[in-house]
Motif scaffolding. Structure first.
Motif, PDB file in Angstrom:
ATOM      1  N   VAL A   1       0.873  -1.121  -0.018  1.00  0.00           N
ATOM      2  CA  VAL A   1       0.133  -0.122   0.176  1.00  0.00           C
ATOM      3  C   VAL A   1       1.008   1.199  -0.062  1.00  0.00           C
ATOM      4  CG1 VAL A   1      -1.525   1.194   1.263  1.00  0.00           C
ATOM      5  CG2 VAL A   1      -1.959  -1.287   1.211  1.00  0.00           C
TER       6      VAL A   1
ATOM      7  N   VAL B   1      -5.841  -1.577   7.190  1.00  0.00           N
ATOM      8  CA  VAL B   1      -5.399  -2.834   6.739  1.00  0.00           C
ATOM      9  C   VAL B   1      -5.398  -4.132   7.540  1.00  0.00           C
ATOM     10  CG1 VAL B   1      -3.203  -4.009   5.805  1.00  0.00           C
ATOM     11  CG2 VAL B   1      -3.914  -1.728   5.132  1.00  0.00           C
TER      12      VAL B   1
ATOM     13  N   ARG C   1      -6.369  -7.663  -2.341  1.00  0.00           N
ATOM     14  CA  ARG C   1      -5.812  -6.325  -2.653  1.00  0.00           C
ATOM     15  C   ARG C   1      -7.001  -5.380  -2.805  1.00  0.00           C
ATOM     16  NH1 ARG C   1      -5.092  -3.372  -7.178  1.00  0.00           N
ATOM     17  NH2 ARG C   1      -5.411  -5.636  -8.640  1.00  0.00           N
TER      18      ARG C   1
ATOM     19  N   LEU D   1      -8.409  -2.315  -1.036  1.00  0.00           N
ATOM     20  CA  LEU D   1      -8.476  -1.136  -1.689  1.00  0.00           C
ATOM     21  C   LEU D   1      -9.441  -0.088  -1.141  1.00  0.00           C
ATOM     22  CD1 LEU D   1      -6.467   0.597  -3.787  1.00  0.00           C
ATOM     23  CD2 LEU D   1      -7.871  -0.699  -5.625  1.00  0.00           C
TER      24      LEU D   1
ATOM     25  N   LEU E   1      -9.111   2.189   1.743  1.00  0.00           N
ATOM     26  CA  LEU E   1      -8.030   3.519   1.783  1.00  0.00           C
ATOM     27  C   LEU E   1      -8.589   4.764   1.154  1.00  0.00           C
ATOM     28  CD1 LEU E   1      -5.124   1.201  -0.141  1.00  0.00           C
ATOM     29  CD2 LEU E   1      -5.359   1.463   1.936  1.00  0.00           C
TER      30      LEU E   1
ATOM     31  N   TYR F   1      -2.955   3.881  -2.810  1.00  0.00           N
ATOM     32  CA  TYR F   1      -3.029   2.879  -3.814  1.00  0.00           C
ATOM     33  C   TYR F   1      -2.583   1.808  -3.036  1.00  0.00           C
ATOM     34  CZ  TYR F   1       1.826   3.139  -4.947  1.00  0.00           C
ATOM     35  OH  TYR F   1       3.247   3.154  -4.744  1.00  0.00           O
ATOM     36  N   ALA F   2      -2.963   0.442  -4.122  1.00  0.00           N
ATOM     37  CA  ALA F   2      -2.411  -0.762  -3.517  1.00  0.00           C
ATOM     38  C   ALA F   2      -2.227  -1.706  -4.755  1.00  0.00           C
ATOM     39  CB  ALA F   2      -3.476  -1.537  -2.950  1.00  0.00           C
TER      40      ALA F   2
END
Length: 413
Positions: free
Chosen positions: A67, A83, A237, A241, A244, A249-250
């Motif tokens: 991330v 996360v 992911r 995402l 977030l 971004y991831a």
């Protein structure tokens, strides 16, 4: 197919031929199929092993998910907490990534500098378990210790206890011009991941020391994440995402290494096609063998037809004869290919000692030893292809044998 065709086909296969050239061509066809099948199974096993070994080593030093921010991740404690709420996340750790020059005496090497929290980093990757010298936990805030890859340490000529100078790429502006920032670090550990990309370029320092050196304040480059199932990293992911902030971004390991794994898969496919063509060439040598055998046995065919054998029976006899040759060649190839694939870790070092060469240099390839991972599914596919090609190769000569006219064949007998 009746017992008569089977019995006669087996007898023709075992019988000593009057024409020794036909026997030689038949033996060459059998050995060609065997060598083709052996090579195909061995190459597929090596490609599987190569892919498996590289994946394991990449995941040993790389995170499953990263991330990041643009350009830095400012509110990283909140992102880290978000996360870690995901049920599939086994570990998450902040990091700083940059580049720098490491100098010791007259030696200078470029390096990837990673700032980490040792306690958290060990939950994401297993570098702490690959220490050759020193301990990973010696990276403490304000100590300005550094842990180097084994190949990087060798190139610099340093050992644990030596002091190196780290030169940061972005300098500070002075009246005399832009001056690079330099800081002396003490080598407190050396790791060996057995992956040249990491061992020759990676250096790790404490997160706080990296923030001071690169003037990032409290920001970090991103957060490294370990999940319970690496194969599901793309789906996890997407879940991460959604929670977030907009400026974050991831990415996951499949995206970061997609080009490499795609290249390996393409190479495996092309090798499969090329070696299958070799098996096909050897299998279709049976055509010439059976054509000559049919010509040699025209009088026998005519007598069988006179005694009441049907064209389909004659065709079946020669199909059995050719298929048995292909079956024996395939069986020899499978036994040899499986044996070689399971013992390639012994055979290759022996060849290297005999020839005095080293096939895989770790400076060029990701691995220094030839790996092998035998998949029985690949063995089954190769076996079916070889047997199918052998069977197809018998169709034309067998059909030609069934068209022999008794009167024409016995005219000059």
């Amino acid at each position: 197919m009746r017992y008569f065709e089977l019995l006669l086909g087996l007898r023709y296969t075992r019988a000593k031929r009057r024409n020794h050239f036909i026997s030689f061509i038949s033996l060459a066809s059998m050995l060609g199929i065997a060598l083709g099948v052996l090579a195909l199974i061995t190459v597929l096993s090596v490609m599987n092993g190569f892919q498996k070994d590289i994946r394991a080593k990449l995941l040993g030093g790389a995170s499953h998910i990263e991330v990041g921010g643009n350009p830095q991740l400012a509110a990283w404690p909140q992102v880290l907490q978000s996360v870690r709420k995901n049920e599939h996340v086994k570990g998450a750790a902040p990091f700083i990534f940059s580049q720098g020059l490491l100098t010791w005496e007259s030696n200078v090497r470029g390096a990837m500098i990673r700032g980490v929290l040792p306690g958290e980093e060990n939950k994401v990757v297993d570098i702490g378990h690959h220490m050759e010298q020193g301990k990973f936990e010696t990276l403490m805030p304000g100590s300005f210790n550094i842990v180097l890859g084994s190949e990087l340490a060798r190139q610099l000529g340093v050992f644990v206890g030596d002091k190196v100078v780290l030169v940061a790429p972005d300098g500070q502006v002075t009246p005399a011009g832009v001056m690079p920032r330099m800081k002396q670090f003490k080598v407190s550990g050396i790791f060996n991941m057995d992956l040249y990309e990491y061992d020759a370029a990676l250096a790790m320092i404490h997160l706080k020391d990296a923030q001071k050196l690169y003037r990032l304040g409290d920001d970090v480059t991103g957060i490294r994440v370990k999940v319970d199932d690496p194969d599901r990293a793309p789906f996890i992911r997407q879940e991460i995402l959604r929670d977030l902030p907009r400026d974050a971004y991831a990415t996951d390991w499949t995206l970061q290494n997609a080009t490499y794994f795609r290249a390996v898969q393409i190479e495996k496919t092309m090798m499969f096609i090329i070696l299958t063509l070799i098996v096909a060439v050897a299998a279709f040598n049976l055509v010439s063998t059976l054509v000559m055998s049919v010509t040699d046995k025209q009088s026998d065919i005519a007598i069988l037809r006179t005694l009441g054998a049907s064209p389909s029976s004659i065709m079946g006899i020669f199909m059995i004869q050719g298929s048995l040759t292909g079956f024996i060649g395939t069986l020899l190839g499978v036994v040899g290919g499986v044996s070689l694939s399971l013992n390639i870790d012994v055979v290759v070092p022996w060849l290297e000692r005999v020839l005095g060469v080293h096939f895989l240099s770790k400076e060029v390839y990701f691995v220094s030893e030839l790996p092998s991972d035998l998949h029985w599914g690949d063995v089954s596919v190769v076996t079916m292809i070889a047997l199918s090609l052998s069977l197809v190769a018998t169709l034309y000569p067998s059909w030609r044998a069934s068209r022999v006219q008794p009167a024409e064949a016995l005219r000059y007998e």
